[in-house]
Scaffold this motif. Structure first.
Motif, mmCIF file in Angstrom:
data_model
loop_
_atom_site.group_PDB
_atom_site.id
_atom_site.type_symbol
_atom_site.label_atom_id
_atom_site.label_comp_id
_atom_site.label_asym_id
_atom_site.label_seq_id
_atom_site.Cartn_x
_atom_site.Cartn_y
_atom_site.Cartn_z
ATOM 1 N N MET A 205 0.745 -1.256 0.226
ATOM 2 C CA MET A 205 0.008 -0.031 0.213
ATOM 3 C C MET A 205 0.885 1.226 -0.061
ATOM 4 O O MET A 205 0.498 2.334 -0.348
ATOM 5 C CB MET A 205 -1.007 -0.062 1.214
ATOM 6 N N THR A 206 2.165 1.376 0.575
ATOM 7 C CA THR A 206 2.984 2.482 0.621
ATOM 8 C C THR A 206 3.549 2.686 -0.609
ATOM 9 O O THR A 206 3.996 3.890 -0.765
ATOM 10 C CB THR A 206 3.989 2.434 1.846
ATOM 11 N N GLN A 207 3.878 1.533 -1.505
ATOM 12 C CA GLN A 207 4.453 1.786 -2.691
ATOM 13 C C GLN A 207 3.995 2.751 -3.618
ATOM 14 O O GLN A 207 4.596 3.812 -4.056
ATOM 15 C CB GLN A 207 4.785 0.453 -3.378
ATOM 16 N N PRO A 208 2.716 2.752 -3.856
ATOM 17 C CA PRO A 208 2.132 3.719 -4.874
ATOM 18 C C PRO A 208 2.301 5.312 -4.161
ATOM 19 O O PRO A 208 2.586 5.996 -5.039
ATOM 20 C CB PRO A 208 0.684 3.497 -5.026
ATOM 21 N N ARG A 209 2.417 5.532 -3.145
ATOM 22 C CA ARG A 209 2.347 6.585 -2.400
ATOM 23 C C ARG A 209 3.860 7.201 -2.589
ATOM 24 O O ARG A 209 4.189 8.373 -2.647
ATOM 25 C CB ARG A 209 1.984 6.744 -0.902
ATOM 26 N N GLN A 210 4.799 6.255 -2.536
ATOM 27 C CA GLN A 210 6.086 6.651 -2.741
ATOM 28 C C GLN A 210 6.635 7.253 -4.116
ATOM 29 O O GLN A 210 7.313 8.292 -4.536
ATOM 30 C CB GLN A 210 7.163 5.775 -2.329
ATOM 31 N N HIS A 211 5.624 6.399 -4.945
ATOM 32 C CA HIS A 211 6.032 6.590 -6.511
ATOM 33 C C HIS A 211 5.031 7.721 -6.957
ATOM 34 O O HIS A 211 5.371 8.533 -7.990
ATOM 35 C CB HIS A 211 5.897 5.437 -7.491
ATOM 36 N N GLY A 212 3.810 8.101 -6.555
ATOM 37 C CA GLY A 212 3.056 9.087 -7.032
ATOM 38 C C GLY A 212 3.556 10.317 -7.113
ATOM 39 O O GLY A 212 3.528 11.137 -8.413
ATOM 40 N N PRO A 213 4.252 11.167 -6.152
ATOM 41 C CA PRO A 213 4.733 12.512 -6.068
ATOM 42 C C PRO A 213 5.989 12.551 -7.196
ATOM 43 O O PRO A 213 6.071 13.569 -7.862
ATOM 44 C CB PRO A 213 5.278 12.632 -4.640
ATOM 45 N N ALA A 214 6.891 11.448 -7.242
ATOM 46 C CA ALA A 214 7.867 11.640 -8.302
ATOM 47 C C ALA A 214 7.321 11.477 -9.322
ATOM 48 O O ALA A 214 8.196 12.068 -10.536
ATOM 49 C CB ALA A 214 8.762 10.352 -7.895
ATOM 50 N N ALA A 215 6.192 10.569 -10.000
ATOM 51 C CA ALA A 215 5.722 10.683 -11.201
ATOM 52 C C ALA A 215 4.892 11.957 -11.581
ATOM 53 O O ALA A 215 4.813 12.113 -12.852
ATOM 54 C CB ALA A 215 4.975 9.527 -11.440
ATOM 55 N N ARG A 216 4.508 12.714 -10.748
ATOM 56 C CA ARG A 216 3.664 13.923 -10.817
ATOM 57 C C ARG A 216 4.126 14.894 -11.983
ATOM 58 O O ARG A 216 3.440 15.347 -12.862
ATOM 59 C CB ARG A 216 3.248 14.670 -9.381
ATOM 60 N N PRO A 217 5.598 15.228 -11.600
ATOM 61 C CA PRO A 217 5.839 16.326 -12.848
ATOM 62 C C PRO A 217 5.993 15.667 -14.259
ATOM 63 O O PRO A 217 5.762 16.467 -15.085
ATOM 64 C CB PRO A 217 7.297 16.419 -12.315
ATOM 65 N N VAL A 218 6.177 14.369 -14.294
ATOM 66 C CA VAL A 218 6.092 13.846 -15.552
ATOM 67 C C VAL A 218 4.749 13.846 -16.411
ATOM 68 O O VAL A 218 4.591 14.399 -17.593
ATOM 69 C CB VAL A 218 6.584 12.691 -15.630
ATOM 70 N N TRP A 219 3.747 13.537 -15.596
ATOM 71 C CA TRP A 219 2.368 13.625 -16.034
ATOM 72 C C TRP A 219 1.856 15.074 -15.885
ATOM 73 O O TRP A 219 1.462 15.521 -17.104
ATOM 74 C CB TRP A 219 1.389 13.230 -15.133
ATOM 75 N N LEU A 220 2.038 15.928 -15.505
ATOM 76 C CA LEU A 220 1.928 17.368 -15.647
ATOM 77 C C LEU A 220 2.572 18.124 -16.915
ATOM 78 O O LEU A 220 1.923 18.660 -17.619
ATOM 79 C CB LEU A 220 2.259 18.352 -14.406
ATOM 80 N N LEU A 221 3.751 17.914 -16.939
ATOM 81 C CA LEU A 221 4.694 18.243 -18.129
ATOM 82 C C LEU A 221 4.157 17.688 -19.591
ATOM 83 O O LEU A 221 3.799 18.592 -20.446
ATOM 84 C CB LEU A 221 6.216 18.179 -18.024
ATOM 85 N N GLY A 222 3.661 16.366 -19.187
ATOM 86 C CA GLY A 222 3.177 15.720 -20.574
ATOM 87 C C GLY A 222 1.882 16.208 -20.664
ATOM 88 O O GLY A 222 1.730 16.389 -22.189
ATOM 89 N N SER A 223 1.010 16.612 -19.884
ATOM 90 C CA SER A 223 -0.215 17.268 -20.165
ATOM 91 C C SER A 223 0.129 18.458 -20.908
ATOM 92 O O SER A 223 -0.704 18.880 -21.589
ATOM 93 C CB SER A 223 -1.205 17.267 -18.956
ATOM 94 N N ALA A 224 0.916 19.397 -20.253
ATOM 95 C CA ALA A 224 0.995 20.843 -20.650
ATOM 96 C C ALA A 224 1.354 20.582 -22.171
ATOM 97 O O ALA A 224 0.972 21.492 -23.218
ATOM 98 C CB ALA A 224 2.077 21.448 -19.770
ATOM 99 N N VAL A 225 2.414 19.759 -22.487
ATOM 100 C CA VAL A 225 2.979 19.645 -23.847
ATOM 101 C C VAL A 225 1.884 19.297 -24.887
ATOM 102 O O VAL A 225 1.876 19.904 -25.814
ATOM 103 C CB VAL A 225 4.182 18.523 -24.018
#
Length: 315
Positions: A1-21
């Protein structure tokens, strides 16, 4: 259960930049349609108004915080640079120099951000990132190579390129100002800052547009003017907010490098519309993707020690 919470914040910039592009790349087609019914400065002004209104609505619903003091001054400055001057320069550069020539000079901000960021903010850029920036820009040149030097008069071409370079410099300086402010205070309310920026952009552009070109220069009754603008303005404003959120966490050069991918998205849209590009443009897309990957990949993932450990790791 804790693993998704660790990877979520790290992956957020990728998703946000991808959406902006993705949003910025999809906006070129509607803007091209609207540009046939209004002059550049009017288009830039009309883009700002619905964007500012939408951000004010979001600010009120989210009970955001407007910037004060030094942050307010920075928001006003970046509003003039990024949302008044840059937007006008973008439209005017296309009108004078053509889409291909303007696409090259308007995609120089990542290179300028890397150089000025190193000088002003002391944000070091690795050799790998420098190679990636040059590669990404080379990809953009390849993507639009077939349109370069199209049937524009020499004077108009020089004016368009000059406006594009000035717009690129304005974007780079505005990006670095935002990076400096957010680095000093990571808790700033990006929505509140964006409200001020877009409001300043609208207040600067609307009087100039109506005073300089007047009402008669725009085809106000055309659906091809309003339908794209109503969609493009607010949605691209959301993309800008995404970009600034990531800019709070990542270096300016790494964040800005994704701008090289915007022309690639625009080309994909043209393919979907049945306007298949040539092999040179497709090659440029591939090169631009490689360039962005070189800039955005953390250096430690490509270091020799990591490669050695991955090879020697027991299987």
């Amino acid at each position: 259960m804790t693993q998704p919470r660790q990877h979520g914040p790290a992956a957020r910039p990728v998703w946000l930049l991808g959406s902006a592009v993705l949003i910025w790349g999809l906006a070129w087609w509607p803007l091209d349609i609207s540009s046939q019914h209004a002059p550049p400065v009017m288009l830039a002004a009309l883009r700002m108004v619905p964007s500012a209104l939408l951000l004010w609505l979001g600010y009120l619903l989210m009970r955001g915080t407007l910037p004060r003091g030094r942050l307010l001054a920075g928001s006003i400055l970046t509003g003039l640079l990024l949302f008044a001057f840059f937007q006008w320069a973008l439209m005017a550069s296309i009108a004078y120099a053509g889409a291909g020539n303007s696409a090259v000079v308007m995609n120089m901000p990542p290179l300028l951000v890397a150089i000025l960021g190193w000088l002003a903010l002391r944000e070091r850029v690795s050799r790998l990132a420098v190679a990636g920036l040059i590669t990404g820009f080379g990809g953009v040149v390849l993507m639009v190579a077939t349109q370069l030097g199209s049937s524009q008069g020499a004077v108009r071409l020089l004016i368009g390129i000059g406006l594009g370079l000035a717009g690129s410099l304005a974007w780079a300086v505005g990006t670095l100002v935002m990076r400096g402010l957010s680095r000093d205070d990571p808790s700033i309310d990006i929505v509140g800052v964006s409200v001020v920026q877009y409001s300043v952009g609208a207040l600067a552009l609307v009087p100039i547009a109506f005073g300089a070109v007047g009402l008669s220069s725009t085809n106000w009754s055309s659906a091809e003017l309003w339908a794209p603008l109503v969609w493009v303005g607010p949605v691209t404003a959301l993309a800008t907010v995404f970009f600034f959120i990531v800019l709070k966490r990542l270096e300016a050069a790494r964040t800005s490098s994704v701008l090289f991918l915007v022309p690639a998205i625009a080309i994909i849209v043209e393919i979907a519309r049945g306007n298949a590009p040539g092999a040179l443009s497709l090659s440029g897309m591939f090169v631009a993707v490689i360039g962005v990957a070189l800039v955005t990949t953390p250096p430690d993932l490509l270091s020799r020690s990591v490669l050695v450990r991955s090879v020697l790791r027991p299987r």
